[in-house]
Design an enzyme around this catalytic site. Structure first.
Site, PDB file in Angstrom:
ATOM      1  N   SER A  43       0.836  -1.210   0.000  1.00  0.00           N
ATOM      2  CA  SER A  43       0.000   0.000   0.000  1.00  0.00           C
ATOM      3  C   SER A  43       0.865   1.253   0.000  1.00  0.00           C
ATOM      4  CB  SER A  43      -0.958   0.015   1.200  1.00  0.00           C
ATOM      5  OG  SER A  43      -0.273   0.378   2.378  1.00  0.00           O
ATOM      6  N   SER A  96      11.627   9.693   7.597  1.00  0.00           N
ATOM      7  CA  SER A  96      10.534  10.644   7.840  1.00  0.00           C
ATOM      8  C   SER A  96      11.152  11.934   8.352  1.00  0.00           C
ATOM      9  CB  SER A  96       9.607  10.057   8.911  1.00  0.00           C
ATOM     10  OG  SER A  96       8.729  11.036   9.408  1.00  0.00           O
ATOM     11  N   TYR A 139       8.067   6.090  17.320  1.00  0.00           N
ATOM     12  CA  TYR A 139       8.212   6.262  15.859  1.00  0.00           C
ATOM     13  C   TYR A 139       9.445   7.106  15.548  1.00  0.00           C
ATOM     14  CZ  TYR A 139       6.899   7.488  11.029  1.00  0.00           C
ATOM     15  OH  TYR A 139       6.883   7.673   9.663  1.00  0.00           O
ATOM     16  N   LYS A 170      12.968   6.117  13.608  1.00  0.00           N
ATOM     17  CA  LYS A 170      13.435   6.811  12.401  1.00  0.00           C
ATOM     18  C   LYS A 170      14.789   7.483  12.653  1.00  0.00           C
ATOM     19  CE  LYS A 170       9.844   5.810   9.754  1.00  0.00           C
ATOM     20  NZ  LYS A 170       9.947   4.901   8.600  1.00  0.00           N
ATOM     21  N   THR A 189      -1.683   8.369   2.886  1.00  0.00           N
ATOM     22  CA  THR A 189      -1.679   6.896   2.806  1.00  0.00           C
ATOM     23  C   THR A 189      -2.463   6.380   4.028  1.00  0.00           C
ATOM     24  OG1 THR A 189       0.269   6.619   4.204  1.00  0.00           O
ATOM     25  CG2 THR A 189       0.682   6.971   1.849  1.00  0.00           C
TER      26      THR A 189
HETATM   27  N1  LIG Z   1       2.482   8.568   4.927  1.00  0.00           N
HETATM   28  C1  LIG Z   1       3.242   9.420   5.598  1.00  0.00           C
HETATM   29  O1  LIG Z   1       2.788  10.505   5.993  1.00  0.00           O
HETATM   30  C2  LIG Z   1       4.686   9.090   5.867  1.00  0.00           C
HETATM   31  C3  LIG Z   1       5.543  10.137   6.216  1.00  0.00           C
HETATM   32  C4  LIG Z   1       6.868   9.850   6.498  1.00  0.00           C
HETATM   33  C5  LIG Z   1       7.323   8.557   6.402  1.00  0.00           C
HETATM   34  N2  LIG Z   1       6.468   7.552   6.062  1.00  0.00           N
HETATM   35  C6  LIG Z   1       6.999   6.183   5.998  1.00  0.00           C
HETATM   36  O2  LIG Z   1       6.654   5.604   4.768  1.00  0.00           O
HETATM   37  C7  LIG Z   1       6.664   4.179   4.899  1.00  0.00           C
HETATM   38  C8  LIG Z   1       5.443   3.612   4.214  1.00  0.00           C
HETATM   39  O3  LIG Z   1       4.278   4.049   4.889  1.00  0.00           O
HETATM   40  P1  LIG Z   1       2.933   4.499   4.133  1.00  0.00           P
HETATM   41  O4  LIG Z   1       2.755   5.926   4.387  1.00  0.00           O
HETATM   42  O5  LIG Z   1       2.916   3.996   2.755  1.00  0.00           O
HETATM   43  O6  LIG Z   1       1.849   3.752   5.044  1.00  0.00           O
HETATM   44  P2  LIG Z   1       0.941   2.443   4.783  1.00  0.00           P
HETATM   45  O7  LIG Z   1       0.060   2.688   3.621  1.00  0.00           O
HETATM   46  O8  LIG Z   1       0.346   2.120   6.096  1.00  0.00           O
HETATM   47  O9  LIG Z   1       2.005   1.353   4.367  1.00  0.00           O
HETATM   48  C9  LIG Z   1       2.816   0.689   5.304  1.00  0.00           C
HETATM   49  C10 LIG Z   1       3.379  -0.556   4.651  1.00  0.00           C
HETATM   50  O10 LIG Z   1       4.213  -1.234   5.603  1.00  0.00           O
HETATM   51  C11 LIG Z   1       3.817  -2.605   5.667  1.00  0.00           C
HETATM   52  N3  LIG Z   1       4.036  -3.152   6.996  1.00  0.00           N
HETATM   53  C12 LIG Z   1       3.524  -2.706   8.176  1.00  0.00           C
HETATM   54  N4  LIG Z   1       3.895  -3.520   9.173  1.00  0.00           N
HETATM   55  C13 LIG Z   1       4.666  -4.500   8.619  1.00  0.00           C
HETATM   56  C14 LIG Z   1       5.328  -5.649   9.144  1.00  0.00           C
HETATM   57  N5  LIG Z   1       5.267  -5.983  10.448  1.00  0.00           N
HETATM   58  N6  LIG Z   1       6.003  -6.439   8.289  1.00  0.00           N
HETATM   59  C15 LIG Z   1       6.041  -6.149   6.958  1.00  0.00           C
HETATM   60  N7  LIG Z   1       5.445  -5.084   6.422  1.00  0.00           N
HETATM   61  C16 LIG Z   1       4.762  -4.264   7.243  1.00  0.00           C
HETATM   62  C17 LIG Z   1       2.332  -2.600   5.286  1.00  0.00           C
HETATM   63  O11 LIG Z   1       1.945  -3.837   4.698  1.00  0.00           O
HETATM   64  P3  LIG Z   1       1.176  -5.044   5.430  1.00  0.00           P
HETATM   65  O12 LIG Z   1       0.093  -4.450   6.273  1.00  0.00           O
HETATM   66  O13 LIG Z   1       0.684  -5.844   4.271  1.00  0.00           O
HETATM   67  O14 LIG Z   1       2.217  -5.757   6.206  1.00  0.00           O
HETATM   68  C18 LIG Z   1       2.301  -1.521   4.212  1.00  0.00           C
HETATM   69  O15 LIG Z   1       2.643  -2.056   2.961  1.00  0.00           O
HETATM   70  C19 LIG Z   1       6.744   3.902   6.403  1.00  0.00           C
HETATM   71  O16 LIG Z   1       8.061   3.535   6.734  1.00  0.00           O
HETATM   72  C20 LIG Z   1       6.417   5.247   7.032  1.00  0.00           C
HETATM   73  O17 LIG Z   1       7.008   5.421   8.282  1.00  0.00           O
HETATM   74  C21 LIG Z   1       5.157   7.798   5.784  1.00  0.00           C
END
Ligand SMILES: NC(=O)c1ccc[n+]([C@@H]2O[C@H](COP(=O)([O-])OP(=O)(O)OC[C@H]3O[C@@H](n4cnc5c(N)ncnc54)[C@H](OP(=O)(O)O)[C@@H]3O)[C@@H](O)[C@H]2O)c1
Length: 265
Positions: free
Chosen positions: A15, A141, A154, A158, A189
């Site tokens: 996702s 992040s 968190y 990071k 997301t």
């Molecule tokens: N969105 C933001 O605002 C933002 C900002 C800064 C950084 N980030 C970083 O971006 C990255 C991706 O996040 P996103 O925003 O795309 O959120 P997301 O849509 O919730 O995606 C998170 C992904 O991580 C996987 N995941 C979670 N727990 C896991 C586990 N135990 N083992 C394997 N996979 C796992 C989930 O897949 P499954 O549930 O299928 O395991 C999903 O594919 C993260 O590292 C997050 O910290 C996001």
């Protein structure tokens, strides 16, 4: 750098940002290894790309299960015989005050966001060192640069990624292996819905900041040129966060005063 025929292993590919990375790499001709826990969602991503088993391998894994990750890495390396790019993207966020949060929740954030990525990288690096090429990408992040309320575990995970991959970058220059740390601000997301609360249960709703944020495809499109150049750090955030990053460097005290008077959700 062209990704045509390069093998790219992406965690958190089911996702959000990981799925957007998968689309971008695939559109440039890369072969993908897609990982996360939810196998059916990984198949959905593969189907949406019209990928086949010749150019896409589904490798379900749980980053919080360290004992399984060596075997998963071996499977990833044998899927197409090599790995050129590892995207350490899988992760979870947090919405709880530290004093109220179970240590188990803090450990889970560290396990998924930090130790999982560290372990996969450690397993993949020797083959990249032998190839004398490779690119490690880490989705950190702005929380890897400064801390706020409700993000203790968190932000700690990071910040730990930042320290680890700064060191790995120094160790890998001589092997022609690049390390890129991507520092996004809010991206629209499922990250807030999936965030852990004090007892480890899901927060379950989208935060206000995220509702109006840019989406993940736009994020990846905007950083793509820098990513291909293997830029060492990439920031993709709103002007407000970019200013906060600047203030943190110039006057951490001033940033603390600003954050103290800001509404953090
Ligand atoms: N969105 C933001 O605002 C933002 C900002 C800064 C950084 N980030 C970083 O971006 C990255 C991706 O996040 P996103 O925003 O795309 O959120 P997301 O849509 O919730 O995606 C998170 C992904 O991580 C996987 N995941 C979670 N727990 C896991 C586990 N135990 N083992 C394997 N996979 C796992 C989930 O897949 P499954 O549930 O299928 O395991 C999903 O594919 C993260 O590292 C997050 O910290 C996001």
């Amino acid at each position: 750098m062209t990704y045509n025929n390069k093998v790219v292993w992406i965690t958190g590919a089911s996702s959000g940002i990981g799925e957007a990375f998968a689309k971008a790499f695939f559109n440039e001709g890369a072969k993908l290894i897609l990982s996360s826990r939810r196998e059916e969602e990984l198949h959905r991503v593969m189907t949406n790309l019209s990928a086949t088993s010749d150019n896409c391998y589904i490798l379900p894994l749980d980053l919080s299960k360290p004992e399984s990750l060596k075997k998963k890495s071996e499977e990833a390396l044998s899927a197409f015989g090599r790995i050129d790019v590892l995207v350490n993207n899988g992760g979870i966020s947090q919405r709880s005050l530290f004093a109220e949060t179970d240590m188990e929740t803090i450990r889970r954030l560290m396990e998924v966001n930090f130790f999982g990525s560290a372990e996969l990288t450690r397993e993949v690096l020797p083959s990249m060192m032998e190839q004398k090429s490779g690119h490690i990408i880490v989705t950190s992040s702005v929380a890897g640069k400064f801390g706020t309320k409700f993000r203790s575990g968190y932000a700690a995970s990071k910040h730990a990624l930042q320290g680890l991959f700064d060191c790995i970058r120094q160790e890998m220059y001589e092997y022609n292996i690049g390390v890129t740390i991507v520092c996004p601000g809010p991206i629209k997301t499922n990250i807030t819905q999936n965030s852990l609360t004090a007892d480890g249960s899901n927060f379950g709703k989208m935060g206000d900041l995220h509702k109006s944020a840019m989406d993940a495809d736009e994020m990846v499109a905007r950083i793509w040129k820098d990513l291909k150049k293997q830029k060492e750090e990439i920031y993709i955030s709103s002007p407000k966060e970019r200013l906060a990053l600047l203030v943190k460097r110039i006057s951490p005290k001033l940033l603390n005063i600003i954050l103290k008077n800001s509404k953090v959700t």
